[in-house]
Enzyme design. Sequence first.
Site, PDB file in Angstrom:
ATOM      1  NE  ARG A 232      64.670  44.632  24.395  1.00 40.15           N
ATOM      2  CZ  ARG A 232      63.962  43.780  24.919  1.00 40.15           C
ATOM      3  NH1 ARG A 232      62.648  43.945  24.862  1.00 40.15           N
ATOM      4  NH2 ARG A 232      64.290  42.563  25.305  1.00 40.15           N
ATOM      5  CG  ASP A 271      53.763  50.825  29.546  1.00 37.48           C
ATOM      6  OD1 ASP A 271      54.138  50.131  28.735  1.00 37.48           O
ATOM      7  OD2 ASP A 271      52.910  50.380  30.453  1.00 37.48           O
ATOM      8  CG  ASP A 320      57.006  46.179  21.307  1.00 37.89           C
ATOM      9  OD1 ASP A 320      56.112  45.342  20.994  1.00 37.89           O
ATOM     10  OD2 ASP A 320      57.794  45.754  22.503  1.00 37.89           O
ATOM     11  CB  CYS A 360      53.344  40.422  20.206  1.00 34.76           C
ATOM     12  SG  CYS A 360      52.393  41.113  21.321  1.00 34.76           S
TER      13      CYS A 360
END
Length: 416
Positions: A232, A271, A320, A360
């Site tokens: 970040r 989100d 992300d 991830c």
Amino acid sequence: MSDSSPSVSETNGETDTPPLPRVLLKPRRALPFFGRHPWVFAGAISRIEGKPQPGEEVLLQTERGEFIARGLFNPNSNIRVRLYSWDAEQPLNDELWIERLTQAVALREETGLLEDFETSGCRLVFSEADQLSGLTIDRYGSWFLVQFSSLALSQKQDLVIRFLKDRFPCKGIWLRTEKGMREAEGLEISDQLLFGETPPPHFFLEENGIRYGMNMVTGQKTGFYLDQRDNRLAAARYLKNHRVLEMHCYTGAFALNAIIHGQAQSVQAFDASQGAIEQATANAELNGVGNRIRFKSGKAYAVLEQFKEQGELFDSVILDPPKMARHRSGVKQALKGYFSLNRLALDVLKPGGILVTCSCSGLVTQQDFQQMLASVAQQTGRHIQVLEQRGQPADHPVSPSCPENHYLKCFICRVA
């Protein structure tokens, strides 16, 4: 005179203990385990001699009976044996587990991650990378979040609790369970308090000089994504005066770093979770930058499609997303998902803009991810320059013997 005493490889390190069960491999399957890979899948095993119980110590041997390692057995898991010692003389006893936990803590001390104890957070134990396959511990202040992804190590729960209580001023130890892991390992556990006080509904974590409100009990993972700490800050260096678009913002950490450390002009962040958006908005207000970040609920693909239709362009886009592949059979589909997401991101990115794109999914390799970006460049006709290829911070170390634990990829790119 012949020596008729039992060999160490046939016992638990003592000549007066019964022999350990033996797990023998199929021919030509031993090389990864001599190379210290800790997972022995059921398909690699030829036969088992003895009747090991769930969590019991076993010896791993070649088809010819040659010693490889000591591990813990789980008949309920596709990872039938997890390996912990390649020393024939080293039994898997309490002393070994305490030594491994002590070494894990020492690493975090040496890297300064246990300073500012009451307000900081870090990963204290990271499974295979700390030679404790199946155990993860995150620390937030004086609270500890324990996750077991191994039935065998879950049986060491009392030892883990004692270690944490003896080593730290613990306010509480909370057990978090990971989606799908109970079924995969045959674990009969649920989220619960193991010691002390239940973590507070609002804990204030400080990272990179920024404060975040978070919830360890109900938040995603253990309440915060500690693994993106350094990424970040690195990404923020490229965002001065930028209008930034962020997808999958969770509690707003990339956005806050962009504004506070990167001096970005503004951020629009999305989100799918309304709860995450509410927490992210509160975090922006907490840090005095609520007027420069707009958090809004929305699904990434739909949001990007809408901006594309509107002809909206941004100076930078941050992606992300959550894990897209949990099994090897899902890798191909995951790469299609990453391709679609990054392809859409380029449709709303100005020429010369910055793309920060992450994965991830541990089963998606760095090479896979880079090839996906190459395909995006080919289809869009836009030249992508990778400025930085980043991964995990020091409290999420990588074991080269187990490449699967190198799960985090963060590419900072310039797109012509």
